[in-house]
Design a protein around this motif. Structure first.
Motif: not given
Length: 457
Positions: A119-133, A231-233
Motif C-alpha cells: 500500500n505504498l501509494l496510499r502511504k505516499l499520499f498521506e505523507t504529502v497530506v501531513a506536509r500540507c497540515i 485533497i484530504m482523502d
C-alpha cells in the motif's frame, strides 16, 4: 551579411552543472522540498528478497511517477523517454547526466507486486497530506465531498450478460472483480445487478454523465479542505450513488483516524442528502450537514404539502390545516408497535370520518379517503439540515463547493486523467492516489513559501 556556419565540435572535457540548468521557478524545484521519501525503503524492505541482484531504486521509480502525474505524461514508455532527455526531470529523479533510466516494464512489475502489497501509494499520499497540515494550508474546519466519473480502459460496446461468463484466470482485472463482489465500494454497494459487464474490466460500471456518451467508468471520490482545496482523502468506487455516499463516510473516518482532523461542517450536493447520511453526520459525527436534502414531500399540484402540517413532538402527532390529528395508530394494541417500515419511515394518517367531514379535503387528499404523511426516523437530523439551508453560511458553502469541481476539471484537463490507463479496482485506486498526490504537491508549491534566509551577524 550572412553569418558563419556553426559546426559543432566535440570537446575533450566539459564543465557542466545540472543544478545550474534547472530554473528557480521550475515546478519540480518548487515541489522537490516537499517530497519526503525517507521512509520508502523501510516500508518496502519486507517485500524484497534477501538474495539475488540489486533491484531498481524504489525512490527513483516514485520520483518518476510523480513527474509523470504532475505533467500529464500518461504513458510509462514515454515517461522513460522524457526523463532520459529532460534535464529538469533528471535533476528531480537524482539521475545526474549519466544515470540510467529504468525500463518501462519495471513499473508494471513493481506496481502489481510490492507497491500494491505494501500500500505504498496510499502511504505516499498521506505523507504529502501531513506536509500540507504542517505547512498550515489545511484549515480543518470545513470539508467538501464529491465524485467524478473517470472513463475506464474498456470498449463501451463489448459486454457479457453475467459474471459467470467470465474466466477468472484470463486476466488480473477479472480476478479483482470477483474479489470485490462483497466490497461496499463495488459489488456490495447495491443488490441491483448490472445489465451488462465489460469482459475487459468487469468492475467498471456502465454509466453516463450529463452530455456524454455512455460507457464503462469508475468514480473518483475526493474529500477536500475548503481553506485551500487540499485533497484530504481519495477513494475509488463504482459509479452509483450508494457507493459514493459510503466512500464519503470512509474518507471522513480515515481522515479523523490518520490525521486527527474532523470538520465542523461538510459541504456536498444533493446526492449526499439522504436521510441516513444526514443522520450519520449529525448524530454520530457531530458535523453540520451543508447538504441539499433528498426531499420528495413537497407537492406541485396545488394540494397541501407536508410542510403545511405541524408536527407535535411531545404527542407524536401531525396536526392538519383543518385542526385534525394524524397519528401512527388510532387505537391501542396489547403488544406495542413502533410503526417503522422497512424503508425507515413512519406513516401518520387521519381518521376517515374526520377527512370526509372536512371542507379542506379537495386541497388535502382529493384522490384518497384519508391523508397520510410519511416521516423518516431521521427527521430530526433532516430538520437541522433544513434550518442550516436558511442561513448565510449555507449560501457561502454552496459557492465554496465549486472548489472540488475545479479540482476535477484540473484533473481531467491539465493532468489528462479523463480516462484510466490501468484496469481493475486496484488500477483505478493507484491512478487516483497518484493524481491526488500530484495535485497536492502542486498546491504546496503554489502556497507554501520558502523559509526566509538567515544571514550571519
Amino acid at each position: 551579411m550572412i553569418g558563419e556556419r556553426k559546426v559543432m565540435q566535440e570537446a575533450l572535457f566539459y564543465g557542466f552543472s545540472l543544478e545550474r540548468h534547472v530554473p528557480d521557478n521550475h515546478l519540480l524545484r518548487k515541489i522537490d522540498r516537499f517530497v519526503d521519501l525517507s521512509e520508502v525503503r523501510a516500508h518496502l524492505e519486507p517485500y524484497y528478497s534477501e538474495t539475488g541482484r540489486p533491484s531498481i531504486d524504489p525512490e527513483l521509480m516514485i520520483r518518476m511517477l510523480i513527474v509523470g502525474y504532475c505533467f500529464g505524461i500518461r504513458s510509462e514508455r514515454r515517461l522513460c523517454d522524457e526523463v532520459h532527455l529532460n534535464l529538469a526531470y533528471r535533476w528531480f529523479c537524482r539521475l545526474g547526466l549519466d544515470g540510467d533510466v529504468p525500463d518501462h516494464s519495471t513499473f508494471s512489475k513493481n506496481r502489481h507486486g510490492r507497491f500494491r502489497d505494501s500500500n505504498l501509494l496510499r502511504k505516499l499520499f498521506e505523507t504529502v497530506v501531513a506536509r500540507c497540515i504542517k505547512e498550515r494550508i489545511v484549515g480543518g474546519e470545513a470539508f467538501a465531498v464529491d465524485a467524478s466519473i473517470i472513463v475506464a480502459d474498456a470498449h463501451r460496446r463489448r459486454s457479457v450478460a453475467k459474471g459467470e461468463d467470465l474466466d477468472p484466470t484470463s486476466s488480473r482485472a477479472i480476478a479483482e472483480y470477483l474479489s470485490v463482489l462483497d466490497d461496499a465500494a463495488f459489488g456490495g454497494s447495491t443488490p441491483v445487478e448490472p445489465k451488462v459487464i465489460s469482459p475487459t474490466d468487469p468492475a467498471a460500471r456502465y454509466t453516463a454523465s450529463a452530455n456524454s456518451v455512455a460507457g464503462y467508468a469508475y468514480s473518483d471520490n475526493y474529500l477536500i479542505d475548503l481553506k485551500h482545496a487540499v485533497i484530504m482523502d481519495v477513494e475509488a468506487t463504482t459509479t452509483i450513488r450508494q457507493a459514493e455516499v459510503g466512500a464519503a463516510k470512509t474518507m471522513l473516518d480515515r481522515t479523523a483516524e490518520q490525521f486527527d482532523v474532523t470538520p465542523s461542517r461538510l459541504v456536498a450536493d444533493g446526492g449526499y442528502g439522504s436521510a441516513e447520511m444526514v443522520a450519520w453526520l449529525v448524530d454520530e459525527r457531530g458535523i453540520e450537514p451543508h447538504v441539499k436534502l433528498i426531499d420528495k414531500a413537497e407537492r406541485t399540484d396545488g394540494t397541501f404539502s407536508r410542510s403545511d402540517f405541524a408536527f407535535d413532538p411531545e404527542r407524536n402527532v401531525y396536526v392538519c390545516p383543518g385542526g385534525q390529528e394524524l397519528r401512527k395508530y388510532h387505537r391501542a394494541f396489547a403488544k406495542p408497535r413502533d410503526g417503522v417500515t422497512k424503508a425507515g419511515t413512519m406513516i401518520y394518517f387521519a381518521r376517515k370520518q374526520d377527512c370526509e367531514a372536512c371542507a379542506l379535503k379537495p386541497k388535502c387528499c382529493p384522490n384518497g379517503p384519508v391523508r397520510t404523511i410519511g416521516r423518516s426516523i431521521h427527521e430530526a437530523a433532516r430538520d437541522k439540515a433544513r434550518a442550516i439551508a436558511e442561513t448565510e453560511a449555507y449560501a457561502v458553502s454552496c459557492r465554496e463547493r465549486k472548489k472540488v469541481e475545479m479540482l476535477f476539471a484540473h484533473l481531467k484537463r491539465i493532468l489528462r486523467l479523463d480516462r484510466l490507463r490501468l484496469r481493475g479496482p486496484s488500477g483505478a485506486k493507484d491512478e487516483f492516489l497518484l493524481a491526488a498526490t500530484a495535485q497536492n504537491l502542486r498546491k504546496l508549491a503554489k502556497l507554501a513559501h520558502f523559509p526566509a534566509p538567515v544571514f550571519a551577524t
